[in-house]
Write a protein that holds these residues in place. Structure first.
Motif, PDB file in Angstrom:
ATOM      1  N   LEU A   1       2.852   8.002   9.069  1.00 13.80           N
ATOM      2  CA  LEU A   1       2.737   8.081   7.603  1.00 13.80           C
ATOM      3  C   LEU A   1       1.377   8.614   7.169  1.00 13.80           C
ATOM      4  CD1 LEU A   1       4.475   4.733   6.544  1.00 13.80           C
ATOM      5  CD2 LEU A   1       5.293   7.052   6.067  1.00 13.80           C
ATOM      6  N   ALA A   2       0.397   8.567   8.066  1.00 16.47           N
ATOM      7  CA  ALA A   2      -0.929   9.101   7.743  1.00 16.47           C
ATOM      8  C   ALA A   2      -0.884  10.608   7.496  1.00 16.47           C
ATOM      9  CB  ALA A   2      -1.911   8.784   8.870  1.00 16.47           C
ATOM     10  N   MET A   3       0.187  11.266   7.954  1.00 15.30           N
ATOM     11  CA  MET A   3       0.317  12.718   7.743  1.00 15.30           C
ATOM     12  C   MET A   3       0.898  13.067   6.376  1.00 15.30           C
ATOM     13  SD  MET A   3       1.451  14.229  11.470  1.00 15.30           S
ATOM     14  CE  MET A   3       2.794  13.080  11.820  1.00 15.30           C
ATOM     15  N   PHE A   4       1.359  12.051   5.629  1.00 15.72           N
ATOM     16  CA  PHE A   4       1.907  12.259   4.280  1.00 15.72           C
ATOM     17  C   PHE A   4       0.737  12.375   3.303  1.00 15.72           C
ATOM     18  CE2 PHE A   4       4.004   9.816   0.554  1.00 15.72           C
ATOM     19  CZ  PHE A   4       4.291  11.010  -0.112  1.00 15.72           C
ATOM     20  N   THR A   5       0.538  13.584   2.758  1.00 15.68           N
ATOM     21  CA  THR A   5      -0.654  13.838   1.936  1.00 15.68           C
ATOM     22  C   THR A   5      -0.346  14.294   0.511  1.00 15.68           C
ATOM     23  OG1 THR A   5      -0.760  16.097   2.831  1.00 15.68           O
ATOM     24  CG2 THR A   5      -2.097  14.397   3.940  1.00 15.68           C
ATOM     25  N   GLY A   6       0.916  14.585   0.193  1.00 16.30           N
ATOM     26  CA  GLY A   6       1.220  15.038  -1.166  1.00 16.30           C
ATOM     27  C   GLY A   6       2.651  15.517  -1.302  1.00 16.30           C
ATOM     28  N   MET A   7       2.958  16.088  -2.459  1.00 15.72           N
ATOM     29  CA  MET A   7       4.326  16.538  -2.728  1.00 15.72           C
ATOM     30  C   MET A   7       4.763  17.647  -1.779  1.00 15.72           C
ATOM     31  SD  MET A   7       5.757  14.705  -5.001  1.00 15.72           S
ATOM     32  CE  MET A   7       7.201  15.724  -5.292  1.00 15.72           C
ATOM     33  N   GLN A   8       3.788  18.373  -1.207  1.00 17.58           N
ATOM     34  CA  GLN A   8       4.143  19.472  -0.310  1.00 17.58           C
ATOM     35  C   GLN A   8       4.793  18.964   0.980  1.00 17.58           C
ATOM     36  OE1 GLN A   8       1.104  18.517  -1.015  1.00 17.58           O
ATOM     37  NE2 GLN A   8      -0.119  18.312   0.846  1.00 17.58           N
ATOM     38  N   ASN A   9       4.544  17.711   1.361  1.00 19.30           N
ATOM     39  CA  ASN A   9       5.209  17.156   2.552  1.00 19.30           C
ATOM     40  C   ASN A   9       5.788  15.775   2.273  1.00 19.30           C
ATOM     41  OD1 ASN A   9       2.856  15.672   2.429  1.00 19.30           O
ATOM     42  ND2 ASN A   9       2.044  16.373   4.397  1.00 19.30           N
TER      43      ASN A   9
ATOM     44  N   ILE B   1       0.814  -1.224   0.000  1.00 22.96           N
ATOM     45  CA  ILE B   1       0.000   0.000   0.000  1.00 22.96           C
ATOM     46  C   ILE B   1       0.844   1.268   0.000  1.00 22.96           C
ATOM     47  CG2 ILE B   1      -1.727   1.300   1.297  1.00 22.96           C
ATOM     48  CD1 ILE B   1      -2.931  -1.392   2.110  1.00 22.96           C
ATOM     49  N   PHE B   2       1.887   1.351   0.853  1.00 21.06           N
ATOM     50  CA  PHE B   2       2.652   2.597   0.870  1.00 21.06           C
ATOM     51  C   PHE B   2       3.404   2.857  -0.430  1.00 21.06           C
ATOM     52  CE2 PHE B   2       6.535   5.043   1.701  1.00 21.06           C
ATOM     53  CZ  PHE B   2       5.951   6.249   2.061  1.00 21.06           C
ATOM     54  N   PRO B   3       4.126   1.878  -1.018  1.00 19.38           N
ATOM     55  CA  PRO B   3       4.795   2.168  -2.297  1.00 19.38           C
ATOM     56  C   PRO B   3       3.829   2.610  -3.394  1.00 19.38           C
ATOM     57  CG  PRO B   3       5.637   0.141  -1.357  1.00 19.38           C
ATOM     58  CD  PRO B   3       4.455   0.527  -0.540  1.00 19.38           C
ATOM     59  N   ILE B   4       2.632   1.999  -3.442  1.00 14.59           N
ATOM     60  CA  ILE B   4       1.635   2.397  -4.440  1.00 14.59           C
ATOM     61  C   ILE B   4       1.151   3.812  -4.146  1.00 14.59           C
ATOM     62  CG2 ILE B   4      -0.680   1.911  -5.334  1.00 14.59           C
ATOM     63  CD1 ILE B   4      -0.112  -1.071  -4.780  1.00 14.59           C
ATOM     64  N   TYR B   5       0.875   4.095  -2.879  1.00 17.15           N
ATOM     65  CA  TYR B   5       0.438   5.434  -2.456  1.00 17.15           C
ATOM     66  C   TYR B   5       1.514   6.465  -2.781  1.00 17.15           C
ATOM     67  CZ  TYR B   5      -1.203   9.031   0.897  1.00 17.15           C
ATOM     68  OH  TYR B   5      -1.643  10.194   1.499  1.00 17.15           O
ATOM     69  N   TYR B   6       2.775   6.120  -2.489  1.00 14.53           N
ATOM     70  CA  TYR B   6       3.900   7.011  -2.798  1.00 14.53           C
ATOM     71  C   TYR B   6       3.985   7.267  -4.298  1.00 14.53           C
ATOM     72  CZ  TYR B   6       8.798   8.524  -3.283  1.00 14.53           C
ATOM     73  OH  TYR B   6       9.942   9.219  -3.614  1.00 14.53           O
ATOM     74  N   SER B   7       3.807   6.214  -5.083  1.00 13.42           N
ATOM     75  CA  SER B   7       3.860   6.350  -6.546  1.00 13.42           C
ATOM     76  C   SER B   7       2.748   7.242  -7.059  1.00 13.42           C
ATOM     77  CB  SER B   7       3.775   4.964  -7.199  1.00 13.42           C
ATOM     78  OG  SER B   7       3.846   5.066  -8.599  1.00 13.42           O
ATOM     79  N   ILE B   8       1.546   7.093  -6.479  1.00 16.93           N
ATOM     80  CA  ILE B   8       0.397   7.917  -6.896  1.00 16.93           C
ATOM     81  C   ILE B   8       0.644   9.386  -6.558  1.00 16.93           C
ATOM     82  CG2 ILE B   8      -2.032   8.420  -6.395  1.00 16.93           C
ATOM     83  CD1 ILE B   8      -2.431   5.384  -6.059  1.00 16.93           C
ATOM     84  N   LEU B   9       1.110   9.650  -5.340  1.00 11.94           N
ATOM     85  CA  LEU B   9       1.313  11.036  -4.912  1.00 11.94           C
ATOM     86  C   LEU B   9       2.482  11.702  -5.638  1.00 11.94           C
ATOM     87  CD1 LEU B   9       0.661  11.142  -1.061  1.00 11.94           C
ATOM     88  CD2 LEU B   9      -0.928  11.427  -2.946  1.00 11.94           C
ATOM     89  N   THR B  10       3.415  10.916  -6.145  1.00 13.57           N
ATOM     90  CA  THR B  10       4.553  11.494  -6.864  1.00 13.57           C
ATOM     91  C   THR B  10       4.370  11.436  -8.388  1.00 13.57           C
ATOM     92  OG1 THR B  10       5.737   9.367  -6.704  1.00 13.57           O
ATOM     93  CG2 THR B  10       6.225  11.038  -5.027  1.00 13.57           C
ATOM     94  N   THR B  11       3.160  11.079  -8.835  1.00 14.16           N
ATOM     95  CA  THR B  11       2.839  11.077 -10.263  1.00 14.16           C
ATOM     96  C   THR B  11       2.077  12.350 -10.612  1.00 14.16           C
ATOM     97  OG1 THR B  11       2.773   8.663 -10.401  1.00 14.16           O
ATOM     98  CG2 THR B  11       1.614   9.878 -12.116  1.00 14.16           C
ATOM     99  N   ALA B  12       2.626  13.127 -11.524  1.00 11.38           N
ATOM    100  CA  ALA B  12       2.000  14.400 -11.899  1.00 11.38           C
ATOM    101  C   ALA B  12       0.807  14.175 -12.824  1.00 11.38           C
ATOM    102  CB  ALA B  12       3.025  15.312 -12.575  1.00 11.38           C
ATOM    103  N   SER B  13       0.961  13.280 -13.788  1.00  8.40           N
ATOM    104  CA  SER B  13      -0.095  13.010 -14.770  1.00  8.40           C
ATOM    105  C   SER B  13       0.226  11.714 -15.497  1.00  8.40           C
ATOM    106  CB  SER B  13      -0.195  14.166 -15.775  1.00  8.40           C
ATOM    107  OG  SER B  13       1.026  14.300 -16.493  1.00  8.40           O
ATOM    108  N   GLU B  14      -0.634  11.331 -16.417  1.00  9.76           N
ATOM    109  CA  GLU B  14      -0.391  10.167 -17.255  1.00  9.76           C
ATOM    110  C   GLU B  14      -0.549  10.564 -18.719  1.00  9.76           C
ATOM    111  OE1 GLU B  14      -3.029   7.065 -15.972  1.00  9.76           O
ATOM    112  OE2 GLU B  14      -1.588   6.327 -14.487  1.00  9.76           O
ATOM    113  N   LYS B  15       0.264   9.976 -19.569  1.00 13.10           N
ATOM    114  CA  LYS B  15       0.167  10.263 -21.006  1.00 13.10           C
ATOM    115  C   LYS B  15       0.075   8.936 -21.766  1.00 13.10           C
ATOM    116  CE  LYS B  15       5.185  10.440 -21.799  1.00 13.10           C
ATOM    117  NZ  LYS B  15       6.315  11.236 -22.331  1.00 13.10           N
TER     118      LYS B  15
END
Length: 496
Positions: free
Chosen positions: A132-140, A40-54
């Motif tokens: 880790l619940a406090m990790f919400t996006g690229m800003q943190n 779950i965390f690696p997938i969540y990390y990947s989602i939050l660090t993905t800007a878009s899809e092409k």
């Protein structure tokens, strides 16, 4: 009976309740391994660090494929791939463990509180998972990486002390089965929690934002599970070791309650603190001297020399792939989240079968041959991963095949490694914590090298295929070295 009474005076060898309590810590802490490290965390990390899809058109297949566009992470003015940064963060966490574990193991042997250190790292890891619940996006994102590092330190730091209990509580003829039992409990417990988390994320969540919220709740559940179920272990596991007479009057740096005492009989708090600091510095110096001394002692033994050398090389590959497999599936194959988690769940179930199967197989053909078979299968998995190509329409099924191989050998090789080392150590030794500290330090150095190489190759080639290929070379060296183990005669029950 006092907790610190010498081990030989306590009836703890092969005690069913103690062995069950030891094995159940795997049930408690392995949720970190699956939820935070693998799924779950690696997938969540990947989602939050993905800007878009092409979408890109592949001429060879005549199909359009979806390719993620990742946010780059800037550190000291240089931009890095987020997967590379994740790999480097793991390298940092294992470096911390390598630096701490010899000192803490020596301290535990000195003052006889091995279980207390196990508790400390358990609680560090559990609270970090919840953090880790406090990790919400690229800003943190750096906050998320920080808690990822401390959770890793907690998990792997606790294993130093946990593993060292194995020869203390079980005779050699019981160690293979008990080691495998611990892994089975761990895989079962982690599968149960991941299914609960998966239901929350996939069923209860109505949209992407709710899915992220339930993912963060999953991190809270992971920490609570780890903390809660470990209490059974801490209740029944004995405190192993003898308190020596020459210690500071009050170990204030290990017992915060002592800080608030006046310490008049010892010259006051500052004198006690000075004695404490000197004591810990002496322990630190002695711990690293002892580590090198233990290393020299172990490597003088023919079997231990070749086992530990082999273990080091195949651990570079095994642990690194285990830590980075989910990001490989998400970033290289762009596998859908639900399919990726389902695949990893199947791997866990396979690992349960593998741990039991390899344990039984070792009785027939010996640990040496079982480990060799597992390493060969790992090499096959690495080479297969290198040839995976996201432009191939069958790449998803090829990924499943590679995952199936990894699942089968993952639990088996881990369990066999731990029990084989335990069998090779001197029986009834009072230095098992130090021996297992050396074992764990060796493993962590292997992971530091592996994750650093893996992350560096991601940063250089912008994919993980070359990283996977590089790991096969380490497995090959490990395979060659393990063959130098000398088998005992058939008359000896605990043949390796």
């Amino acid at each position: 009976m006092p907790e610190n009474e010498p081990l030989q005076n306590q009836n703890i060898k092969n005690n069913p309740k103690i062995m069950k309590a030891w094995a159940l810590y795997d049930w408690a802490n392995s949720v970190y391994s699956l939820v935070i490290t693998s799924t779950i965390f690696p997938i969540y990390y990947s989602i939050l660090t993905t800007a878009s899809e092409k979408t890109e058109y592949v001429k060879e297949t005549g199909q359009w494929i979806t390719v993620p566009v990742r946010h780059l992470i800037t550190i000291f003015g240089k931009e890095y791939q987020p997967d590379a940064i994740y790999g480097y963060s793991l390298t940092i966490s294992f470096l911390i463990v390598v630096l701490l574990s010899p000192f803490l193991s020596s301290l535990a042997d000195t003052i006889g509180n091995k279980k207390s250190f196990l508790q400390f790292f358990c609680y560090l890891g559990a609270t970090s998972c919840m953090g880790l619940a406090m990790f919400t996006g690229m800003q943190n994102v750096f906050l998320g990486l920080l808690f990822s590092i401390t959770a890793s330190v907690g998990f792997w730091g606790s294993l130093v002390f946990y593993n060292s209990f194995l020869p203390d509580i079980a005779t050699p003829d019981k160690q293979d089965a008990l080691s495998a039992k611990g892994y089975v409990y761990g895989y079962l417990g982690s599968v149960v929690l991941v299914i609960i988390c998966l239901v929350l994320i996939q069923v209860f969540a109505k949209d992407a934002e709710q899915a992220k919220m339930y993912t963060r709740i999953s991190f809270l559940l992971t920490g609570a599970w780890w903390f809660g179920f470990s209490q059974y272990t801490f209740k029944h596991l004995p405190q192993f070791g003898n308190i020596k007479e020459q210690l500071p009057k009050d170990l204030v740096l290990l017992n915060y309650k002592n800080i608030f005492e006046k310490h008049d009989e010892s010259g006051g708090i500052f004198e006690v603190l000075k004695d404490n600091i000197k004591f810990y510095i002496d322990v630190a110096k002695q711990s690293f001297k002892e580590l090198f001394k233990v290393g020299n002692t172990l490597f003088k033994d023919h079997n231990l020399k070749f086992f530990l050398s082999s273990f080091f090389f195949y651990s570079v590959g095994m642990q690194t792939i285990f830590l980075m497999a989910t990001l490989f599936g998400k970033s290289e194959i762009n596998l859908e989240q639900d399919r990726l988690i389902l695949t990893l769940l199947v791997i866990q179930i396979e690992a349960i079968i593998g741990a039991v199967l390899f344990s039984k197989l070792s009785r027939r053909i010996g640990n040496k041959n079982v480990i060799s078979i597992a390493i060969i299968l790992w090499i096959v998995a690495c080479l297969s991963a290198y040839f995976l190509n996201k432009e191939n329409p069958n790449v998803e099924y090829q990924f499943y095949a590679v995952a199936a191989i990894i699942g089968l050998v993952m639990g088996g090789l881990q369990a066999m490694s731990r029990s084989t080392y335990s069998k090779l150590l001197p029986e009834n030794s009072m230095d098992n914590t130090t021996y297992f500290s050396f074992y764990d330090v060796l493993e962590k150095i292997a992971i530091i090298i592996g994750t650093f190489i893996f992350a560096t190759m991601i940063d250089k080639y912008h994919n993980m295929r070359f990283s996977a290929l590089s790991m096969s070379a380490f497995f090959l060296v490990g395979l060659i070295l393990i063959r130098f183990l000398k088998l005992k005669t058939d008359k000896q029950k605990n043949s390796i």
